[in-house]
Motif scaffolding. Structure first.
Motif, PDB file in Angstrom:
ATOM      1  N   LYS A 122       0.836  -1.205   0.000  1.00 30.37           N
ATOM      2  CA  LYS A 122       0.000   0.000   0.000  1.00 30.37           C
ATOM      3  C   LYS A 122       0.869   1.252   0.000  1.00 30.37           C
ATOM      4  O   LYS A 122       0.574   2.236  -0.695  1.00 30.37           O
ATOM      5  N   ALA A 123       1.954   1.222   0.768  1.00 35.09           N
ATOM      6  CA  ALA A 123       2.859   2.369   0.817  1.00 35.09           C
ATOM      7  C   ALA A 123       3.555   2.570  -0.528  1.00 35.09           C
ATOM      8  O   ALA A 123       3.689   3.699  -1.003  1.00 35.09           O
ATOM      9  N   ALA A 124       3.983   1.476  -1.147  1.00 34.68           N
ATOM     10  CA  ALA A 124       4.667   1.556  -2.443  1.00 34.68           C
ATOM     11  C   ALA A 124       3.753   2.124  -3.517  1.00 34.68           C
ATOM     12  O   ALA A 124       4.192   2.911  -4.373  1.00 34.68           O
ATOM     13  N   GLU A 125       2.475   1.750  -3.477  1.00 35.55           N
ATOM     14  CA  GLU A 125       1.522   2.268  -4.458  1.00 35.55           C
ATOM     15  C   GLU A 125       1.378   3.783  -4.368  1.00 35.55           C
ATOM     16  O   GLU A 125       1.124   4.457  -5.357  1.00 35.55           O
ATOM     17  N   SER A 126       1.549   4.324  -3.166  1.00 33.77           N
ATOM     18  CA  SER A 126       1.431   5.775  -2.951  1.00 33.77           C
ATOM     19  C   SER A 126       2.777   6.482  -3.027  1.00 33.77           C
ATOM     20  O   SER A 126       2.847   7.708  -2.851  1.00 33.77           O
ATOM     21  N   GLY A 127       3.845   5.724  -3.261  1.00 37.73           N
ATOM     22  CA  GLY A 127       5.176   6.328  -3.332  1.00 37.73           C
ATOM     23  C   GLY A 127       5.702   6.769  -1.977  1.00 37.73           C
ATOM     24  O   GLY A 127       6.539   7.677  -1.894  1.00 37.73           O
ATOM     25  N   ILE A 128       5.226   6.139  -0.914  1.00 35.97           N
ATOM     26  CA  ILE A 128       5.630   6.506   0.446  1.00 35.97           C
ATOM     27  C   ILE A 128       6.733   5.565   0.928  1.00 35.97           C
ATOM     28  O   ILE A 128       6.631   4.341   0.777  1.00 35.97           O
TER      29      ILE A 128
END
Length: 301
Positions: A122-128
């Motif tokens: 989920k974090a990777a999808e948001s670039g976080i």
């Protein structure tokens, strides 16, 4: 008033039993299937790389890569659902006075990495970017720093961490989220302190007193997702309190400079002597876990 309270506790007990059976059992079955699928995936990749020509194996491995990504999503989603179910069960157990603590020794660094692994997609999808920092807590490889082995309820600690990390992801659209942990000593007791900080939009000042309340929604905005009933923070506060700790937060809302939110909580840890005494009381016979400092305490820089 007594009859009403008794009736509420009975309803919570029924809900507890229903949720435990109707939701937990299917989730356990899905988790078992995920493990089996992962094993099949690894065997299939091995066979392809061993038998198929390299030119043909490239395309097949591409398909397997997509399958691997799909399995990872299933696994993280199932784990997330399991923790949400546990939140509900704990809320019902606390309300009915049936909350039980199950302490055991474990490596705090492993637990934090497990929590991050659940939310990394989920974090990777948001670039976080997700970061971890273990202040003064060592690793098994070296011999300096404090021990990473703590004694408390592993499941409940993961619940609080996951709730706070999930909350941070709701309010963060870019930047990073960091989890920092350290060991504290206060009045002769040992505590674990954890900070979850984000570079998100922050919580509006007018809404900050709504936190830790069921259905305590923050104001609607396009900047973040406010879905949910607020159970995560409510149960996190109750769990932390049950473990002799405290939870607090500081938040600077956007567009102020250095906007973001930091949640801090503490868990009172059991000592080795307390844990051994508890084991002796609970287990009158059979094998016991013996805590020998030479083998239990690992230290690294």
């Amino acid at each position: 008033l007594y009859d009403k309270s008794k009736e509420q506790n009975e309803v919570l007990s029924i809900l507890n039993a229903t949720v435990s059976h109707e939701l937990r059992n299917p989730l356990n079955a899905i988790e078992g299937q995920n493990i089996e699928k992962e094993g099949l995936y690894h065997r299939l990749r091995f066979l392809i790389n061993s038998i198929v020509k390299p030119t043909d194996a490239k395309g097949m491995n591409s398909v397997l890569d997509r399958l691997s990504a799909s399995l990872e999503v299933q696994e993280s989603s199932t784990k997330m659902m399991s923790f949400l179910v546990q939140d509900f069960l704990d809320y019902a157990q606390i309300k009915s006075g049936k909350f039980r603590i199950n302490s055991k020794p474990f490596d705090i660094t492993d637990i934090i990495r497990k929590v991050i692994s659940i939310q990394k997609l989920k974090a990777a999808e948001s670039g976080i970017t997700l970061k971890t920092e273990f202040e003064g807590i060592g690793s098994r490889e070296n011999t300096s720093g404090s021990s990473p082995i703590v004694i408390t309820d592993e499941q409940r600690l993961m619940q609080v961490l996951l709730n706070l990390l999930s909350n941070a992801l709701k309010f963060t659209r870019q930047g990073n989220i960091s989890i920092r942990s350290k060991i504290l000593f206060y009045n002769g007791s040992k505590y674990l302190e954890v900070n979850v900080s984000d570079t998100g939009v922050g919580i509006p000042y007018k809404d900050q007193d709504k936190l830790f309340k069921l259905f305590g929604f923050v104001s609607s905005t396009k900047q973040y997702n406010r879905n949910g009933i607020g159970l995560g923070l409510v149960i996190s506060e109750q769990i932390v309190t049950k473990f002799g700790g405290k939870i607090s937060f500081k938040s600077i809302p956007s567009p102020e400079p250095y906007h973001g939110t930091t949640f801090t909580f503490t868990f009172k840890l059991q000592s080795e002597a307390e844990y051994l005494k508890q084991q002796q009381q609970e287990e009158q016979h059979g094998s016991k876990l013996v805590l020998n400092s030479k083998h239990l305490v690992y230290e690294w820089k």
